[in-house]
Motif scaffolding. Sequence first.
Motif, mmCIF file in Angstrom:
data_model
loop_
_atom_site.group_PDB
_atom_site.id
_atom_site.type_symbol
_atom_site.label_atom_id
_atom_site.label_comp_id
_atom_site.label_asym_id
_atom_site.label_seq_id
_atom_site.Cartn_x
_atom_site.Cartn_y
_atom_site.Cartn_z
ATOM 1 N N GLU A 61 1.698 -8.652 -8.734
ATOM 2 C CA GLU A 61 2.861 -8.306 -9.556
ATOM 3 C C GLU A 61 3.512 -7.008 -9.077
ATOM 4 O O GLU A 61 4.747 -6.906 -8.993
ATOM 5 C CB GLU A 61 2.433 -8.157 -11.021
ATOM 6 N N VAL A 62 2.678 -6.010 -8.744
ATOM 7 C CA VAL A 62 3.204 -4.723 -8.295
ATOM 8 C C VAL A 62 3.927 -4.871 -6.961
ATOM 9 O O VAL A 62 4.999 -4.292 -6.752
ATOM 10 C CB VAL A 62 2.073 -3.677 -8.196
ATOM 11 N N LYS B 298 5.499 -7.421 -5.809
ATOM 12 C CA LYS B 298 6.801 -8.053 -6.042
ATOM 13 C C LYS B 298 7.777 -7.079 -6.703
ATOM 14 O O LYS B 298 8.959 -7.022 -6.354
ATOM 15 C CB LYS B 298 6.629 -9.309 -6.893
ATOM 16 N N SER B 299 7.276 -6.312 -7.668
ATOM 17 C CA SER B 299 8.162 -5.371 -8.368
ATOM 18 C C SER B 299 8.578 -4.212 -7.480
ATOM 19 O O SER B 299 9.575 -3.530 -7.754
ATOM 20 C CB SER B 299 7.470 -4.835 -9.629
ATOM 21 N N ASN B 300 7.815 -3.960 -6.403
ATOM 22 C CA ASN B 300 8.168 -2.888 -5.468
ATOM 23 C C ASN B 300 9.391 -3.221 -4.616
ATOM 24 O O ASN B 300 10.103 -2.319 -4.149
ATOM 25 C CB ASN B 300 6.991 -2.605 -4.521
#
Length: 517
Positions: free
Chosen positions: A439-440, A442-444
Motif C-alpha cells: 500500500e505504501v 503505491k501511495s508513494n
Amino acid sequence: MNSKLSAKKKWMAAAVLTSLSLAAMIGCSSGKQTAAGGNKGDAVAQEPMNISIMLPNFKPAFPKDDGPVAKEIEKLTNTDIHFEWVPNNTYPDKFNITLASGKLPMVMVVQEKNASFINAARSGAFWEVGPYMKDYPNLSKANPIVNNNISIDGKIYGIYRSRPLGRNGIVYRKDWLENVGLQPPKTIDDFYNMLKAFKEKDPDKNGKNDTYGMVISKFTGPFDIMQIWFGAPNKWGQDATGKLVPAHETPEYMDALRFFKKLYDEKLINADFAVMDTAKYNDPIINNQAGAMVDVTDNAARLDDKIHQALQKAGKDAPNKQFMDIIGAVSGPKGLHNLPTSGYAGMVSISKTGVKTEQELRRVLAFLDKMNEQELSTLAERGIEGKHYTKLEGGFIETSKDSNLMEGEVEGFNQFVAFIPETRTLPVKTTPVRKKSDEVQKSNEPIIVANPAEPLVSNVYTQKGAQLDTMISDARTKYIVGQIDEAGFKAAVELWKKSGGDDYVKEINDLYKAIKK
C-alpha cells in the motif's frame, strides 16, 4: 577406386559437420527458444551451457554451486553455472577490479550505471542487448521508459532488474512506538521526536539506557532519501532560469545536512555509520538496539520475520504480534516528497570476454529470459517446495523460518532475476506488514521526485564521476561527524567545481537542452 572411396568419405564427413553446424545455429537462433538456447522439438538436446555469474550477496552465508536450488536451476535451464558471490559491501571495488583485469565472467550484476561501467560499455566490454530483446517472450516486454533510463548513448547494455518506483520509506518498530506513547510521525519534526524517544524513553522496557533512534550503514541511501523530504532535488534540480543544478548546491540540501548532523550530535544514529558493514544493517533493529531505518519498505516484512525467529529461539515469541510498521515519507517545508527508484536496481550485463559469439549470447539471453517465468523466479527467490517453502490456500506460500537454511541455499539467487515484465514469484502469505508495504509503495508514486537528468550520459562524468561523487559524499560525512563546518563543506563544493564539476554541470545542461528541443 580407393581414391574415389576416400573422396566420398570426405564428402560425407563434411555433410555431417554441416548438418550439425546448422542444427546448432538453429538451436541458438531467435524464435521460440528454450532456456540456454535450443528450440522445443529439437531432435538432439544441446549440452548444458557453462555460465559464470558474478553477483552480490548480502548475508555472511551464501548458496554453493552444488546446492539444491542451484542444481535445480541448472536442470530446468540446461546450464552448468558457477556463481561468484561478492559481499555487497565490497562489490563496487570488486566490480572495478574485475573490469580493469579484462577477465570478466559471462554475466555480471551491474549495480549502477557509473563511470567505470559506462567506459567499459563504450569500449566494447559488454554486448549491446537492445536489438536482441525483441526475440524473447519476457525480455521483449521490458518497460521502454526504464530501458531509456539504463541506456548509454541510446544503447542498452544490460537487462534491468525491475523494482517498484515508490519503494522507499521509513521502517520502524511498531511496538517501540506504542511503548513510548507516540503516534506514527507525519512531519520531519515528528520523525525527530520519534527517534529521540527511541533513545531516551526505554522503548524496549528493559530498564537500561541501551537504545538509539535509527541505524545507518555505509550505504548512503538513507541520507539521499531524507534530503528529499526537505525539498532537495533528486540529484539534479532546476533553478529559476530552468538551468539544471546539482542537489548539493541547493539550500534545501544544506537544511537536510544540518538535520543529519543534529541526529549524529544527539546520538540518535549510530556513531559508526560511515564504516558499518551493510551486511549488518538489519542487526541493530533485530537485536533491540535501534528502532528505525530509512530503507525499502519491503524490508519491514523481513525484519518482522527475523524478530520472530530470534524470539522463537529464546522461547519468547508472540506469533500474532506485528513488530514492524511502515511510513512512506514525512512532510517537510515543501510538502510531502519521496525519492523514487529509477524503476530498476542496476542490471544484468553480458561480457564479450566471457561470451564471444552471437550464438553464445543468444543462449545466455534465453537463460535470462526463462528466469522470469514463475517456476524459475519462485525457485530463485523462495527455493524448493517442501524444503524452503510450503504452499498454502489461495496461491500463497509460507517460507521456512530456518534462517541458516535460507541463507545457505536460497537467498541471493534473485539478484540476477530481472522480474520482467512483472514479478511472477509465488507470493508469500499476506501479513499486515506485507500488505502495508504494498500500500505504501503505491501511495508513494504520486509524491516521488524524478531526476530530470536520468537518461543523460555525460563524458565528464564518465571520466571523473567516481572522483566527483566521492568528494561530495566524503564532505557530507565529514560535516555530519563534525570534522568540517559549513565553510568546510562549501570549500569542498568549490574544489568539486574546479575538479571537473563545472564542466560536468555545463555538459549536463547542454545534453538536457538537446533532448528538450
